[in-house]
Design an enzyme around this catalytic site. Structure first.
Site, PDB file in Angstrom:
ATOM      1  N   LYS A 125      45.061  63.100  48.361  1.00 52.29           N
ATOM      2  CA  LYS A 125      44.119  62.672  49.406  1.00 52.29           C
ATOM      3  C   LYS A 125      44.114  61.146  49.443  1.00 52.29           C
ATOM      4  CE  LYS A 125      41.064  64.348  52.342  1.00 52.29           C
ATOM      5  NZ  LYS A 125      41.065  65.604  53.100  1.00 52.29           N
ATOM      6  N   ASP A 165      41.829  63.388  58.600  1.00 49.10           N
ATOM      7  CA  ASP A 165      40.551  63.877  58.059  1.00 49.10           C
ATOM      8  C   ASP A 165      39.491  63.130  58.866  1.00 49.10           C
ATOM      9  OD1 ASP A 165      39.363  65.490  55.614  1.00 49.10           O
ATOM     10  OD2 ASP A 165      38.228  63.634  55.626  1.00 49.10           O
ATOM     11  N   THR A 208      41.902  73.985  61.675  1.00 49.63           N
ATOM     12  CA  THR A 208      40.849  74.063  60.649  1.00 49.63           C
ATOM     13  C   THR A 208      39.656  74.843  61.186  1.00 49.63           C
ATOM     14  OG1 THR A 208      41.597  71.946  59.803  1.00 49.63           O
ATOM     15  CG2 THR A 208      39.477  72.727  59.003  1.00 49.63           C
ATOM     16  N   ASN A 239      36.690  67.088  65.052  1.00 46.50           N
ATOM     17  CA  ASN A 239      37.797  68.041  65.193  1.00 46.50           C
ATOM     18  C   ASN A 239      37.425  69.447  64.701  1.00 46.50           C
ATOM     19  OD1 ASN A 239      40.254  69.209  63.341  1.00 46.50           O
ATOM     20  ND2 ASN A 239      40.901  68.632  65.401  1.00 46.50           N
TER      21      ASN A 239
HETATM   22  P1  NDP Z   1      35.912  64.045  62.444  1.00 42.74           P
HETATM   23  O1  NDP Z   1      35.957  62.600  62.128  1.00 42.74           O
HETATM   24  O2  NDP Z   1      36.692  64.552  63.591  1.00 42.74           O
HETATM   25  O3  NDP Z   1      34.391  64.501  62.660  1.00 42.74           O
HETATM   26  C1  NDP Z   1      33.443  64.364  61.649  1.00 42.74           C
HETATM   27  C2  NDP Z   1      32.108  64.808  62.197  1.00 42.74           C
HETATM   28  O4  NDP Z   1      31.162  64.839  61.159  1.00 42.74           O
HETATM   29  C3  NDP Z   1      31.560  63.845  63.239  1.00 42.74           C
HETATM   30  O5  NDP Z   1      30.760  64.542  64.153  1.00 42.74           O
HETATM   31  C4  NDP Z   1      30.720  62.906  62.395  1.00 42.74           C
HETATM   32  O6  NDP Z   1      29.681  62.241  63.092  1.00 42.74           O
HETATM   33  C5  NDP Z   1      30.125  63.869  61.395  1.00 42.74           C
HETATM   34  N1  NDP Z   1      29.804  63.158  60.170  1.00 42.74           N
HETATM   35  C6  NDP Z   1      30.657  62.440  59.398  1.00 42.74           C
HETATM   36  N2  NDP Z   1      30.003  61.891  58.379  1.00 42.74           N
HETATM   37  C7  NDP Z   1      28.714  62.270  58.524  1.00 42.74           C
HETATM   38  C8  NDP Z   1      27.540  62.036  57.787  1.00 42.74           C
HETATM   39  N3  NDP Z   1      27.563  61.265  56.689  1.00 42.74           N
HETATM   40  N4  NDP Z   1      26.377  62.608  58.219  1.00 42.74           N
HETATM   41  C9  NDP Z   1      26.365  63.375  59.334  1.00 42.74           C
HETATM   42  N5  NDP Z   1      27.458  63.627  60.087  1.00 42.74           N
HETATM   43  C10 NDP Z   1      28.595  63.085  59.668  1.00 42.74           C
HETATM   44  O7  NDP Z   1      36.318  64.801  61.098  1.00 42.74           O
HETATM   45  P2  NDP Z   1      36.815  66.302  60.921  1.00 42.74           P
HETATM   46  O8  NDP Z   1      36.148  67.176  61.900  1.00 42.74           O
HETATM   47  O9  NDP Z   1      38.288  66.270  60.822  1.00 42.74           O
HETATM   48  O10 NDP Z   1      36.274  66.611  59.447  1.00 42.74           O
HETATM   49  C11 NDP Z   1      34.989  67.214  59.208  1.00 42.74           C
HETATM   50  C12 NDP Z   1      34.987  67.819  57.818  1.00 42.74           C
HETATM   51  O11 NDP Z   1      36.016  68.817  57.717  1.00 42.74           O
HETATM   52  C13 NDP Z   1      35.245  66.848  56.661  1.00 42.74           C
HETATM   53  O12 NDP Z   1      34.506  67.257  55.530  1.00 42.74           O
HETATM   54  C14 NDP Z   1      36.729  67.044  56.381  1.00 42.74           C
HETATM   55  O13 NDP Z   1      37.084  66.672  55.066  1.00 42.74           O
HETATM   56  C15 NDP Z   1      36.848  68.548  56.590  1.00 42.74           C
HETATM   57  N6  NDP Z   1      38.195  69.043  56.836  1.00 42.74           N
HETATM   58  C16 NDP Z   1      38.916  68.567  57.895  1.00 42.74           C
HETATM   59  C17 NDP Z   1      40.180  69.054  58.123  1.00 42.74           C
HETATM   60  C18 NDP Z   1      40.975  68.667  59.339  1.00 42.74           C
HETATM   61  O14 NDP Z   1      42.025  69.285  59.559  1.00 42.74           O
HETATM   62  N7  NDP Z   1      40.552  67.715  60.140  1.00 42.74           N
HETATM   63  C19 NDP Z   1      40.821  70.027  57.199  1.00 42.74           C
HETATM   64  C20 NDP Z   1      39.931  70.523  56.173  1.00 42.74           C
HETATM   65  C21 NDP Z   1      38.693  70.013  56.001  1.00 42.74           C
HETATM   66  P3  NDP Z   1      29.867  60.691  63.486  1.00 42.74           P
HETATM   67  O15 NDP Z   1      30.789  60.694  64.660  1.00 42.74           O
HETATM   68  O16 NDP Z   1      28.484  60.227  63.812  1.00 42.74           O
HETATM   69  O17 NDP Z   1      30.437  60.009  62.275  1.00 42.74           O
END
Ligand code: NDP
Length: 450
Positions: A125, A165, A208, A239
């Protein structure tokens, strides 16, 4: 088992201030107790001591110039955790909360997640404390290029293959790939999550979120239940959240919430997916905009939940899909969910539930899919992207989606059969940790002390 305690004491002394990493490691190691008793060889080969230490950690400086001509300095990380099963594989996270401890917890989880997929991929990572929010396209490009100007020497199509991510999507992958290609003088599948125009895989963007819903479906089917017609809550609006919502609609469920770090949307009639995609994917806007187009929906700012609870989990639902970030769902949230009749939690995010919340879900014997099993669809499809790149073929959306669904089914079967073998058939935390660990541990023993 004082042995496990000793390992932790050492870990805390040698890697101080990494609370997220201790949380992830403790959960895995605790659930290995019955395995360690059944197979003394793992202790003899010191697998736990070895597996909690990354094979290599790369920390570097990233200098870049913003649009005002000012020099900015960020931290860059790549943790190559374990390569027993294949090249290191795992995403890059760009978020101001990124520290060595956060990357280490994510890398550690990735080892077992990747093992569970049954594919030949090791765990790694990386990321940076850079915040893409509010930056211009040019600033994001300059940062990505500066980041890759160091990372390129450590990665490669058969060595270490990063992906996206939080904060890293197709745009960032594109800028990083461009720089890699220039510096390495190689056009190869060194990153996944690439654009469809030049080496990406269909269905990777969706994987995902879709996978997390497939996982819920398989858990529920085993109990004679289904998602059809059921109200579901989803956190996040990135995402993973967007494609979780999409697949929930495909299966006839009604997703009623989404959130970002400033607040959450409750749309009783069901989230307007087209609007959400437009706001988030096309215009990169905040969720406050959503209610301007859907006056019946309600926006609640995060400040209304000062104890850290995310309002998403106060909403009545049958199933919950935490899809934002680590530790977003605490014990109060877990109690609220159960009190409101929630029967299924499938984690799209990595470690979104605190240790206490996980314990409550496991105790309550609801369908609980821990992130390392339930969100493995992303990395699985990344591996399918690598396979297509290596063989220079492109599969259709349906082909990739079918493989994804099958992989999620295999992961569910492997975790639930292992849980049953160790006497706790509904405990998928135990099942996923033991099944993933065993695969990696056996490979480590077979490959000798390296
Ligand atoms: P994105 O950046 O696309 O979206 C993240 C989302 O979570 C946004 O809506 C963001 O809001 C919110 N968020 C992030 N940090 C916080 C926080 N501290 N408090 C509240 N909301 C928060 O990321 P992904 O959708 O790709 O990833 C989301 C999760 O899924 C993560 O834990 C990631 O590790 C996990 N994951 C992702 C994979 C992938 O293929 N993308 C694969 C496996 C797991 P804001 O815009 O306000 O920051």
């Amino acid at each position: 088992m004082p042995y496990v305690k000793e390992v932790f004491e050492y870990l805390k002394r040698s890697s101080p201030y990494q609370k997220e990493f201790y949380q992830a490691a403790e959960e895995v190691v605790e659930s290995l107790r019955p395995l360690m008793i059944k197979y003394p060889k793992y202790r003899k080969h010191k697998i736990i001591e070895r597996i909690v230490e990354p094979e290599r950690q790369i920390f570097f400086r990233v200098n870049w110039v913003d649009d005002n001509g000012e020099i900015q300095v960020n931290k860059g990380y790549r943790i190559e955790f374990n390569s027993a099963l294949g090249p290191y594989k795992g995403g890059l996270r760009f978020h101001p909360s990124v520290t060595a401890g956060v990357i280490k917890f994510l890398g550690f989880e990735q080892i077992f997640k990747n093992a569970l997929t049954g594919l030949q991929i090791g765990g790694g990572k990386g990321g940076s404390d850079f915040d893409p929010k509010g930056k211009s396209d040019n600033e994001v490009m300059r940062f990505c290029q500066a980041f890759m100007s160091e990372l390129f020497r450590h990665i490669g199509a058969n060595t270490d293959v990063p992906a996206g991510d939080i904060g890293v999507g197709a745009r960032e992958i594109g800028y990083m790939f461009g720089m890699y290609k220039k510096l390495a003088n190689k056009y190869e599948g060194v990153l996944t999550g690439k654009s469809l125009n030049w080496g990406g895989s269909l269905a990777r963007t969706e994987a995902t979120g879709y996978g997390t819903v497939y996982f819920a479906k398989y858990m529920l089917e085993d109990r004679g239940e289904s998602l059809e017609g059921k109200r579901c809550v989803v956190s996040g609006s990135g995402n993973v959240a967007i494609y979780t919502i999409e697949k929930l609609y495909h299966l006839g469920a009604i997703p009623v919430t989404c959130s970002d770090s400033n607040g959450m949307i409750y749309d009783k009639e069901g989230i307007d997916l087209k609007l959400l995609k437009e706001l988030k994917e096309t215009n990169r806007q905040r969720l406050t905009e959503y209610v301007k187009y859907r006056p019946n929906a309600k926006y609640t700012p995060s400040e209304e939940y000062p104890d850290g609870c995310n309002g998403v989990y106060n909403i009545e639902c049958y199933a919950a899909f935490p899809s934002a970030t680590q530790n977003e769902l605490n014990l109060n949230d877990a109690k609220n969910l159960l009190d409101n009749g929630c029967f299924c939690v499938s984690e799209g995010a990595n470690m979104p539930s605190t240790t206490e919340a996980v314990d409550l879900f496991v105790e309550s014997k609801i369908c609980y899919g821990p992130g390392k099993a339930a969100n493995a669809g992303g990395v699985s499809t990344s591996q399918l992207e690598m396979a297509q790149n290596a063989s220079m073929v492109n599969w259709t959306f349906e082909e990739v989606d079918e493989r994804l669904a099958q992989i999620m089914k295999n992961i569910y079967v492997s975790a639930s059969q292992t849980a049953a073998e160790f006497g706790e058939p509904t405990n998928l935390v135990l099942g996923a940790n033991i099944a993933g660990f065993k695969k990696v541990a056996d490979a480590m023993i077979e490959q000798g002390l390296v």
